[in-house]
Motif scaffolding. Structure first.
Motif: not given
Length: 441
Positions: A77-82, A331-337
Motif C-alpha cells: 500500500l505504501d513503500g514496498a520492502i522488496a 520510506k517512513a522511518t522511526s526510532a530504535q533503542y
C-alpha cells in the motif's frame, strides 16, 4: 479510508560488529588511517489489520504474509520492502532476497513500516504518504504532552538534565562551531568527547551527493565541512538534517559547520528539538536504573542518545511521526533503542562497546518505536546477530489499546499464543491511548 485487510511489515536492522552500521559509514579510528564499512542484516516483523477489531493490527507470520504476496492476495500500500519475502512482486519492484538479506539493509536506527492491502477491486488505492508538517495547534498539543510526560521523570536523568530553550529559534550562522548549542534545547553529551555532540560526520560532496562519510572519534571536533549532530530531551528529537544524503543510502544529520559557524540544515524548523507524537513510555518497576540508548538517526546511526530510566519512574520515549519526520529512500522511518543490562550508566552504555560486555551496541535487546497514519507500531526484538546474550531483567508492553501481547521474559519472547518460534521478537499495534515498555524482574 478503511481497507479490508492491510499488513504492516516492520523492518529492523541489527549491528554486524562493534563498529558496524545498517548503512555504509566510514569510522575514523585513533590508531588507524583505514576506514571500514560493515552493513547489518534486516529482520522483518509483520502485523495484519483486522477490520472486525476497528482496524487494530494483529500479528501475522512472515510465511503467511509472504504467501499472500506471492498469491497476489496482498499488495504493497505504501513503500514496498522488496527484500521482506523470498519472492514478492510489486508494481514498482521485484526481489528474490531472503528476509535476512543484507543487500539492501534498512537503517539501524529505525523501523521502516510498509503497508500491504488486500487485492480487491472494491478497494481504492491509498494516496501517497503526506509529508506535510503538522499544524501549529497540533504541534503545540504534542509538545505540551511530551513536556508534561518528561517533567514526571526523575530530575537526575542524564538525558533530560540541563535542557533549556526548547522553544527558542536557533540563530542560523551566528554561533561558533566549537560552542555547543545547549541554550537551544540540545543536551550536551560530554562523555563522548566530541564537544557535547552526539556524533560528528565529515562528509565529501560530489555532484550534490555525499560520496564519503567519515565518523569522528573521541577528541575530534565540529569544524568546517562537518555535520554535527546533537541529542534532545526525552520525548523530543532533533529537527535538523539536510536534503543531501549519502549516495549509497547512508544517513546524514545535524547542524552544518560552515565558515566557522553552525547553520541549520532543515528550513522547516527553527527550533533544534521537536516533539514526537507522544504516548509511548518506559516504566521502570525495578530497584535499579537502566540505560536506554537511541540511535543517532539520521546521522552516525550509533546508539549515543541517552535516556536514564530511573528506578520507580516513568519516562517518555520519542516516537517520530513517520508521515512528516525523516524519510529514508522515500520510506517512513522511526526510532530504535538499545536496552542495557540493569545498573549500567548512560555514560557507559550509550556509546560503542568493544564486545567484552553486553552493553552499548552489544546490548541484548532493542526496542522499535514507529508511527504512521495506520497507528503506532511497537516492538521488542533481540540484538542479533551482534550478540546472543540475554538481558538480566524482563520487558513487556502494556497499554490502553494494544493489538496483541508482547513480552520478553527470562530470555524468551511471547505473544498471546505463547513462546514465539525462533525467538525473533514481537510487534504490536497501538490504535489509541498510551503504551508502556515495562521493565520488571
Amino acid at each position: 479510508m478503511k481497507f479490508t485487510n492491510t499488513v504492516a511489515a516492520l523492518a529492523t536492522a541489527g549491528l554486524a560488529t562493534a563498529h558496524g552500521h545498517g548503512h555504509a559509514h566510514h569510522h575514523k579510528r585513533a590508531a588507524e588511517t583505514e576506514t571500514v564499512s560493515v552493513p547489518g542484516p534486516v529482520v522483518y516483523d509483520f502485523v495484519v489489520m483486522d477490520p472486525s477489531k476497528s482496524g487494530s493490527p494483529e500479528a501475522i507470520s512472515v510465511d503467511d504474509a509472504c504467501k499472500g504476496l506471492a498469491e497476489h492476495k496482498f499488495e504493497w500500500l505504501d513503500g514496498a520492502i522488496a527484500a521482506a519475502c523470498p519472492s514478492s512482486t510489486t508494481s514498482s519492484s521485484t526481489s528474490t532476497a531472503t528476509p535476512t538479506s543484507t543487500s539492501t539493509p534498512a537503517p539501524t536506527s529505525t523501523i521502516a513500516p510498509a503497508i500491504l492491502q488486500e487485492t480487491a477491486a472494491a478497494i481504492t488505492p491509498a494516496s501517497s504518504t503526506s509529508t506535510a508538517e503538522p499544524t501549529s495547534s497540533s504541534t503545540s498539543s504534542v509538545s505540551t504532552a511530551a513536556a508534561t510526560s518528561s517533567s514526571s521523570s526523575s530530575s537526575s536523568s542524564s538525558s533530560s538534565s540541563g535542557a533549556t530553550g526548547l522553544d527558542a529559534d536557533f540563530p542560523d550562522g551566528e554561533i561558533d562551531c566549537g560552542t555547543f548549542p545547549s541554550e537551544y534545547g540540545a543536551i550536551a553529551l560530554d562523555y563522548l568527547g566530541l564537544g557535547g555532540y552526539s556524533g560528528i560526520q565529515y562528509v565529501t560532496l560530489i555532484d550534490d551527493l555525499v560520496s564519503d562519510i567519515v565518523t569522528a572519534v573521541t577528541g575530534d571536533e565540529c569544524h568546517n565541512g562537518a555535520m554535527c549532530s546533537y541529542a534532545c530531551p526525552a520525548g523530543y528529537q532533533k529537527s535538523q538534517w539536510p536534503t543531501t544524503q549519502g549516495s549509497t543510502g547512508q544517513s546524514v544529520g545535524g547542524l552544518q559547520c560552515k565558515n566557522g559557524k553552525l547553520h541549520l540544515t532543515n528550513s522547516k524548523h527553527k527550533q533544534l528539538c521537536i516533539a514526537g507524537v507522544g504516548g509511548v513510555h518506559v516504566k521502570n518497576q525495578m530497584s535499579t536504573d537502566v540505560a536506554v540508548c537511541r540511535t543517532d538517526y539520521p546521522g552516525t546511526e550509533s546508539e549515543t542518545v541517552p535516556l536514564a530510566a530511573s528506578s520507580g519512574n516513568t519516562h517518555p520515549l520519542t516516537c517520530p511521526d513517520g508521515d512528516s519526520y525523516f524519510n529514508w529512500e522515500g520510506k517512513a522511518t522511526s526510532a530504535q533503542y538499545y536496552v542495557n543490562p540493569k545498573g549500567v550508566s548512560t555514560e557507559k552504555g550509550c556509546q560503542w562497546g568493544d564486545g567484552s560486555e553486553a552493553i552499548g551496541n552489544w546490548a541484548p535487546i532493542n526496542l522499535g518505536v514507529g508511527y504512521t497514519s495506520s497507528g503506532k507500531f511497537l516492538s521488542i526484538f533481540p540484538n542479533t546477530p551482534t550478540t546472543t546474550k540475554k538481558l538480566d531483567f524482563n520487558v513487556k508492553l502494556v497499554g490502553d489499546n494494544l493489538s496483541d501481547e508482547c513480552r520478553y521474559e527470562d530470555g524468551t519472547f511471547y505473544d498471546s499464543n505463547g513462546a514465539i518460534s525462533g525467538n525473533s521478537g514481537c510487534t504490536v499495534g497501538v490504535t489509541s491511548g498510551n503504551a508502556y515498555y515495562v521493565f520488571y524482574e
